[in-house]
Design a protein around this motif. Structure first.
Motif, mmCIF file in Angstrom:
data_model
loop_
_atom_site.group_PDB
_atom_site.id
_atom_site.type_symbol
_atom_site.label_atom_id
_atom_site.label_comp_id
_atom_site.label_asym_id
_atom_site.label_seq_id
_atom_site.Cartn_x
_atom_site.Cartn_y
_atom_site.Cartn_z
ATOM 1 N N UNK A 122 -1.146 8.447 -9.014
ATOM 2 C CA UNK A 122 -1.455 9.883 -8.951
ATOM 3 C C UNK A 122 -0.875 10.565 -7.715
ATOM 4 N N UNK A 123 -0.178 9.812 -6.875
ATOM 5 C CA UNK A 123 0.409 10.368 -5.648
ATOM 6 C C UNK A 123 1.891 10.023 -5.586
ATOM 7 N N UNK A 124 2.618 10.806 -4.816
ATOM 8 C CA UNK A 124 4.070 10.592 -4.700
ATOM 9 C C UNK A 124 4.381 9.505 -3.686
ATOM 10 N N UNK A 125 5.445 8.774 -3.967
ATOM 11 C CA UNK A 125 5.918 7.774 -3.012
ATOM 12 C C UNK A 125 7.355 7.414 -3.362
ATOM 13 N N UNK A 126 8.130 7.099 -2.337
ATOM 14 C CA UNK A 126 9.495 6.627 -2.544
ATOM 15 C C UNK A 126 9.699 5.379 -1.704
ATOM 16 N N UNK A 141 0.859 -1.183 0.000
ATOM 17 C CA UNK A 141 0.000 0.000 0.000
ATOM 18 C C UNK A 141 0.896 1.235 0.000
ATOM 19 N N UNK A 142 0.288 2.386 0.177
ATOM 20 C CA UNK A 142 1.047 3.638 0.286
ATOM 21 C C UNK A 142 1.261 4.046 1.747
ATOM 22 N N UNK A 143 1.130 3.085 2.653
ATOM 23 C CA UNK A 143 1.212 3.389 4.093
ATOM 24 C C UNK A 143 2.542 4.019 4.485
ATOM 25 N N UNK A 144 3.623 3.636 3.803
ATOM 26 C CA UNK A 144 4.949 4.146 4.161
ATOM 27 C C UNK A 144 5.327 5.416 3.391
ATOM 28 N N UNK A 145 4.440 5.879 2.531
ATOM 29 C CA UNK A 145 4.749 7.053 1.708
ATOM 30 C C UNK A 145 4.544 8.331 2.515
ATOM 31 N N UNK A 146 5.438 9.276 2.332
ATOM 32 C CA UNK A 146 5.370 10.533 3.074
ATOM 33 C C UNK A 146 5.485 11.710 2.102
ATOM 34 N N UNK A 167 1.928 13.020 -1.134
ATOM 35 C CA UNK A 167 1.638 11.587 -1.025
ATOM 36 C C UNK A 167 0.124 11.394 -0.952
ATOM 37 N N UNK A 168 -0.320 10.146 -0.910
ATOM 38 C CA UNK A 168 -1.757 9.863 -0.884
ATOM 39 C C UNK A 168 -2.409 10.439 0.370
ATOM 40 N N UNK A 169 -3.688 10.821 0.315
ATOM 41 C CA UNK A 169 -4.386 11.311 1.499
ATOM 42 C C UNK A 169 -4.383 10.261 2.609
ATOM 43 N N UNK A 170 -4.406 10.678 3.867
ATOM 44 C CA UNK A 170 -4.344 9.720 4.995
ATOM 45 C C UNK A 170 -5.387 8.620 4.920
ATOM 46 N N UNK A 171 -6.592 8.958 4.449
ATOM 47 C CA UNK A 171 -7.656 7.952 4.409
ATOM 48 C C UNK A 171 -7.433 6.895 3.325
ATOM 49 N N UNK A 172 -6.488 7.139 2.403
ATOM 50 C CA UNK A 172 -6.229 6.186 1.320
ATOM 51 C C UNK A 172 -4.939 5.391 1.508
ATOM 52 N N UNK A 173 -4.074 5.854 2.409
ATOM 53 C CA UNK A 173 -2.737 5.255 2.512
ATOM 54 C C UNK A 173 -2.756 3.789 2.928
ATOM 55 N N UNK A 174 -3.693 3.391 3.753
ATOM 56 C CA UNK A 174 -3.700 2.018 4.265
ATOM 57 C C UNK A 174 -4.580 1.075 3.448
#
Length: 398
Positions: A307-311, A258-263, A267-274
């Motif tokens: 559509x969101x940033x992540x590394x 998921x995008x849980x570790x993305x900052x 990055x993805x909105x908090x409600x979408x990260x998990x």
């Protein structure tokens, strides 16, 4: 004599009204020019090319000659004739065109990569609609001879795997000269273009062709880099490429839960990260991801789609950057990546575009000020200056 003086008196209010109208036109025009044109220069002018480590030991001329300046963006999603409202099209395409053209003029990159989903409806558009979308794309993303444009296929361009056909793939390849498994080498830097939609692993015709090209290219690259598992005998007849670890360019990200570790602010909105990612839909499958890492052992992976940033780091050492959408339809704060790249090193910097909320705030503030000025002019609202004057005169009278 009397008629002449009365005409003069009548002309005074008319001149005042015309003068006021001219001021309003100038005010409105200034706001429009700033919000729709100048703001892109103001914002992008703040972006700087990042320095690479070995660039510090070179002269200015050597550095400019050996460092490849690349702009990377993703998910422009040009609206089509089915879902696209004409006003939404007009607004979003103007924003992207101004951003892209301003970035080219100010930053002067050597090469620009678009990581898929160029179109929103390429997966189902008719030949006529496709031709119209391509025409609009070429107008928006025109570029000078000194810059090269490379476009990767995304699921909205050729369809998800179950929608992908040879016809759609060929149509895209014909326009953008894109082939999965294609190698682009510029200034000694190797880029591998991947059609990640074809990494399904089910043996479909497009998938088989794409994987075969990737395997062949992997062999060439590994021989050129003299990898231990490639004997000199196996590499004797192989064309030698620049011995630079490749950079993978694709639409889908490699597998992650998921995008849980993305900052970061984009990055993805908090409600979408998990929310768990679905393999072969949101990200590549674990099997396909391992294949690409094993085949190419890249030093960097650049992807889009979310559509969101992540590394993230793969195998603890290989960075992957997910590039956010370039369209304000998908984000309030679009951006692109600026990369200074050499055969042995790279440095990346993000360049944010104007926040749409801030542009909207400027318009609201200008609109409110315009209303106040009009009301004050027609004397429905007392201007603050005269109101203060009256208060002072009353105070003195007391």
């Amino acid at each position: 004599m009397l008629s002449s003086s009365s005409t003069t008196v009548k002309n005074v209010p008319l001149k005042r009204r015309l003068c006021f109208l001219l001021k309003l036109v100038c005010f409105v025009s200034s706001v429009l020019i700033f919000c729709e044109f100048l703001i892109y220069y103001v914002v992008i002018l703040q972006c700087r090319w990042p320095d690479v480590k070995n660039g510090a030991h070179m002269g200015e001329k050597d550095t400019s000659a050996s460092v490849l300046k690349a702009i990377i963006l993703a998910d422009t999603h040009l609206l089509g004739e089915i879902k696209g409202h004409w006003l939404d099209k007009l607004r979003r395409e103007w924003q992207m065109e101004r951003s892209f053209q301003t970035a080219l003029w100010l930053l002067q990159p050597d090469i620009v990569f678009i990581l898929g989903d160029v179109f929103d409806e390429g997966k189902w558009s008719s030949p006529q609609a496709w031709a119209d979308d391509v025409r609009r794309f070429r107008k928006m993303f025109k570029y000078p001879v000194s810059t090269e444009l490379v476009v990767i296929a995304g699921n909205h361009d050729i369809g998800f795997h179950y929608e992908m056909t040879t016809y759609k793939v060929n149509r895209f390849e014909k326009v953008f000269n894109f082939t999965s498994g294609k190698l682009i080498t510029r200034k000694g830097v190797n880029f591998v273009l991947v059609n990640s939609v074809a990494m399904e692993g089910d043996g479909c015709a497009v998938c088989r062709t794409s994987e075969a090209k990737l395997v062949a290219l992997s062999h060439k690259l590994n021989c050129s880099q003299q990898k231990p598992n490639h004997s000199s005998k196996r590499c004797s007849d192989v064309e030698k490429l620049p011995a630079s670890e490749p950079i993978l360019l694709q639409h889908y990200p490699l597998y992650r839960k998921s995008d849980a570790e993305c900052t970061g602010e984009d990055s993805a909105p908090p409600e979408e990260k998990n929310i768990p990612f679905k393999e072969k839909y949101d990200v590549l499958s674990q099997e396909a991801s391992q294949k690409l890492l094993w085949w190419f052992q890249p030093r960097l992976i650049l992807s889009g789609h979310t559509h969101s940033a992540c590394e993230v780091l793969h195998a603890g050492k290989i960075p992957e950057i997910s590039v956010p959408s370039f369209s304000w339809r998908n984000r309030n704060n679009p951006s692109f990546i600026m990369g200074s790249i050499t055969p042995t090193d790279f440095s990346l910097q993000k360049c944010f575009l104007p926040f749409e909320s801030r542009v909207f705030t400027i318009y609201c503030a200008a609109g409110a000020l315009l209303v106040i000025l009009v009301l004050a002019h027609v004397q429905l609202l007392t201007p603050p200056f005269y109101f203060a004057q009256r208060l002072i005169s009353k105070h003195k009278a007391v």
